[in-house]
Motif scaffolding. Sequence first.
Motif, PDB file in Angstrom:
ATOM      1  N   MET A 106       0.746  -1.208  -0.013  1.00  0.00           N
ATOM      2  CA  MET A 106       0.047   0.085  -0.012  1.00  0.00           C
ATOM      3  C   MET A 106       0.862   1.344   0.056  1.00  0.00           C
ATOM      4  O   MET A 106       0.608   2.237  -0.798  1.00  0.00           O
ATOM      5  CB  MET A 106      -0.956   0.096   1.312  1.00  0.00           C
ATOM      6  CG  MET A 106      -2.152   0.567   1.418  1.00  0.00           C
ATOM      7  SD  MET A 106      -3.356   0.358  -0.219  1.00  0.00           S
ATOM      8  CE  MET A 106      -4.239   1.702   0.000  1.00  0.00           C
ATOM      9  N   THR A 107       1.949   1.261   0.842  1.00  0.00           N
ATOM     10  CA  THR A 107       2.872   2.376   0.948  1.00  0.00           C
ATOM     11  C   THR A 107       3.621   2.550  -0.393  1.00  0.00           C
ATOM     12  O   THR A 107       3.889   3.653  -0.672  1.00  0.00           O
ATOM     13  CB  THR A 107       3.628   2.250   2.134  1.00  0.00           C
ATOM     14  OG1 THR A 107       2.889   2.182   3.287  1.00  0.00           O
ATOM     15  CG2 THR A 107       4.550   3.442   2.188  1.00  0.00           C
ATOM     16  N   ALA A 108       3.929   1.458  -1.014  1.00  0.00           N
ATOM     17  CA  ALA A 108       4.786   1.533  -2.140  1.00  0.00           C
ATOM     18  C   ALA A 108       3.801   1.999  -3.240  1.00  0.00           C
ATOM     19  O   ALA A 108       4.404   2.891  -3.862  1.00  0.00           O
ATOM     20  CB  ALA A 108       5.176   0.139  -2.625  1.00  0.00           C
ATOM     21  N   LEU A 109       2.710   1.958  -3.387  1.00  0.00           N
ATOM     22  CA  LEU A 109       1.634   2.320  -4.613  1.00  0.00           C
ATOM     23  C   LEU A 109       1.667   3.921  -4.098  1.00  0.00           C
ATOM     24  O   LEU A 109       1.833   4.687  -4.973  1.00  0.00           O
ATOM     25  CB  LEU A 109       0.555   1.530  -4.669  1.00  0.00           C
ATOM     26  CG  LEU A 109      -0.562   1.968  -5.568  1.00  0.00           C
ATOM     27  CD1 LEU A 109      -0.067   2.014  -6.882  1.00  0.00           C
ATOM     28  CD2 LEU A 109      -1.957   1.623  -5.664  1.00  0.00           C
ATOM     29  N   ALA A 110       1.368   4.137  -3.086  1.00  0.00           N
ATOM     30  CA  ALA A 110       1.358   5.546  -2.457  1.00  0.00           C
ATOM     31  C   ALA A 110       2.519   6.558  -2.867  1.00  0.00           C
ATOM     32  O   ALA A 110       2.245   7.863  -3.395  1.00  0.00           O
ATOM     33  CB  ALA A 110       0.666   5.723  -1.113  1.00  0.00           C
ATOM     34  N   VAL A 111       3.665   5.628  -2.533  1.00  0.00           N
ATOM     35  CA  VAL A 111       4.756   6.416  -3.151  1.00  0.00           C
ATOM     36  C   VAL A 111       5.310   6.652  -4.449  1.00  0.00           C
ATOM     37  O   VAL A 111       5.296   7.846  -4.924  1.00  0.00           O
ATOM     38  CB  VAL A 111       6.178   5.940  -2.409  1.00  0.00           C
ATOM     39  CG1 VAL A 111       7.390   6.454  -2.926  1.00  0.00           C
ATOM     40  CG2 VAL A 111       6.076   6.044  -1.054  1.00  0.00           C
ATOM     41  N   VAL A 112       4.770   5.775  -5.188  1.00  0.00           N
ATOM     42  CA  VAL A 112       4.817   5.876  -6.712  1.00  0.00           C
ATOM     43  C   VAL A 112       4.010   6.645  -7.311  1.00  0.00           C
ATOM     44  O   VAL A 112       4.245   7.766  -7.977  1.00  0.00           O
ATOM     45  CB  VAL A 112       4.593   4.522  -7.420  1.00  0.00           C
ATOM     46  CG1 VAL A 112       4.264   4.532  -8.725  1.00  0.00           C
ATOM     47  CG2 VAL A 112       5.652   3.324  -7.112  1.00  0.00           C
ATOM     48  N   LEU A 113       2.692   7.094  -6.586  1.00  0.00           N
ATOM     49  CA  LEU A 113       1.898   7.838  -7.167  1.00  0.00           C
ATOM     50  C   LEU A 113       2.171   9.330  -6.754  1.00  0.00           C
ATOM     51  O   LEU A 113       2.032  10.211  -7.535  1.00  0.00           O
ATOM     52  CB  LEU A 113       0.506   7.480  -6.641  1.00  0.00           C
ATOM     53  CG  LEU A 113      -0.360   6.290  -7.317  1.00  0.00           C
ATOM     54  CD1 LEU A 113      -1.629   6.061  -6.426  1.00  0.00           C
ATOM     55  CD2 LEU A 113      -0.708   6.566  -8.756  1.00  0.00           C
ATOM     56  N   SER A 114       2.702   9.452  -5.560  1.00  0.00           N
ATOM     57  CA  SER A 114       3.070  11.005  -5.105  1.00  0.00           C
ATOM     58  C   SER A 114       4.219  11.249  -5.869  1.00  0.00           C
ATOM     59  O   SER A 114       4.367  12.404  -6.399  1.00  0.00           O
ATOM     60  CB  SER A 114       3.635  10.763  -3.495  1.00  0.00           C
ATOM     61  OG  SER A 114       2.416  10.409  -2.937  1.00  0.00           O
ATOM     62  N   VAL A 115       5.447  10.376  -6.168  1.00  0.00           N
ATOM     63  CA  VAL A 115       6.633  10.705  -7.088  1.00  0.00           C
ATOM     64  C   VAL A 115       6.008  10.947  -8.430  1.00  0.00           C
ATOM     65  O   VAL A 115       6.454  12.285  -8.832  1.00  0.00           O
ATOM     66  CB  VAL A 115       7.527   9.743  -7.204  1.00  0.00           C
ATOM     67  CG1 VAL A 115       8.508   9.650  -8.222  1.00  0.00           C
ATOM     68  CG2 VAL A 115       8.202   9.317  -5.759  1.00  0.00           C
ATOM     69  N   GLU A 116       5.050  10.475  -9.171  1.00  0.00           N
ATOM     70  CA  GLU A 116       4.414  10.929 -10.345  1.00  0.00           C
ATOM     71  C   GLU A 116       3.747  12.076 -10.263  1.00  0.00           C
ATOM     72  O   GLU A 116       3.762  12.840 -11.269  1.00  0.00           O
ATOM     73  CB  GLU A 116       3.251   9.609 -10.730  1.00  0.00           C
ATOM     74  CG  GLU A 116       4.009   8.478 -11.149  1.00  0.00           C
ATOM     75  CD  GLU A 116       3.223   7.322 -11.505  1.00  0.00           C
ATOM     76  OE1 GLU A 116       3.432   6.325 -11.910  1.00  0.00           O
ATOM     77  OE2 GLU A 116       1.856   7.289 -11.055  1.00  0.00           O
ATOM     78  N   ALA A 117       3.062  12.381  -9.153  1.00  0.00           N
ATOM     79  CA  ALA A 117       2.465  13.857  -9.212  1.00  0.00           C
ATOM     80  C   ALA A 117       3.595  14.711  -8.962  1.00  0.00           C
ATOM     81  O   ALA A 117       3.122  15.757  -9.645  1.00  0.00           O
ATOM     82  CB  ALA A 117       1.571  14.047  -7.731  1.00  0.00           C
ATOM     83  N   ALA A 118       4.634  14.510  -8.219  1.00  0.00           N
ATOM     84  CA  ALA A 118       5.590  15.552  -8.248  1.00  0.00           C
ATOM     85  C   ALA A 118       6.227  15.697  -9.618  1.00  0.00           C
ATOM     86  O   ALA A 118       6.672  16.743  -9.927  1.00  0.00           O
ATOM     87  CB  ALA A 118       6.551  15.324  -7.328  1.00  0.00           C
ATOM     88  N   LEU A 119       6.483  14.820 -10.328  1.00  0.00           N
ATOM     89  CA  LEU A 119       7.034  14.731 -11.796  1.00  0.00           C
ATOM     90  C   LEU A 119       6.108  15.429 -12.583  1.00  0.00           C
ATOM     91  O   LEU A 119       6.513  16.523 -13.401  1.00  0.00           O
ATOM     92  CB  LEU A 119       7.296  13.470 -12.233  1.00  0.00           C
ATOM     93  CG  LEU A 119       8.589  12.715 -11.265  1.00  0.00           C
ATOM     94  CD1 LEU A 119       8.699  11.464 -12.037  1.00  0.00           C
ATOM     95  CD2 LEU A 119       9.898  13.383 -11.753  1.00  0.00           C
ATOM     96  N   VAL A 120       4.753  15.290 -12.408  1.00  0.00           N
ATOM     97  CA  VAL A 120       3.831  16.097 -13.523  1.00  0.00           C
ATOM     98  C   VAL A 120       3.773  17.516 -12.933  1.00  0.00           C
ATOM     99  O   VAL A 120       3.839  18.329 -13.850  1.00  0.00           O
ATOM    100  CB  VAL A 120       2.526  15.367 -13.445  1.00  0.00           C
ATOM    101  CG1 VAL A 120       1.522  15.992 -14.122  1.00  0.00           C
ATOM    102  CG2 VAL A 120       2.569  14.136 -13.857  1.00  0.00           C
TER     103      VAL A 120
END
Length: 125
Positions: free
Chosen positions: A1-15
């Motif tokens: 769960m945490t890994a998915l949240a981190v991946v999505l957060s990194v993606e949001a920061a990159l966008v």
Amino acid sequence: MTALAVVLSVEAALVLAATALTIVQFAAHGAEFEADGFAYIACLVIGFLWVGLAATGVWLVKRWARGLAIVWQLIQLVVGIGAMQGLLAGPLVGAVLLVFGLAGLVLAFTPGVTRALRREPATRA
């Protein structure tokens, strides 16, 4: 769960970073057609809001977040394939998009994430 949240957060920061960079580039050099520049920025802002909402939903363990995350990863894979073919950006950007997209999809379908996001809401007494 945490890994998915981190991946999505990194993606949001990159966008968000891509949005800021695009705004700076358009301000400095302009766009060939002004409407195209605004449309491109609008798409980036919508993408940021989408993945940001998905990340927030996963962090808060909301059931609706899984659908947002899966759709975002599929869109990202399509854009990554286009970049790998030279239609957008370049092969390096395409590879990064493909890696993040595949990682996000795999994580969205792991048993732990599925179990956590399938939980029924607590009933209020």
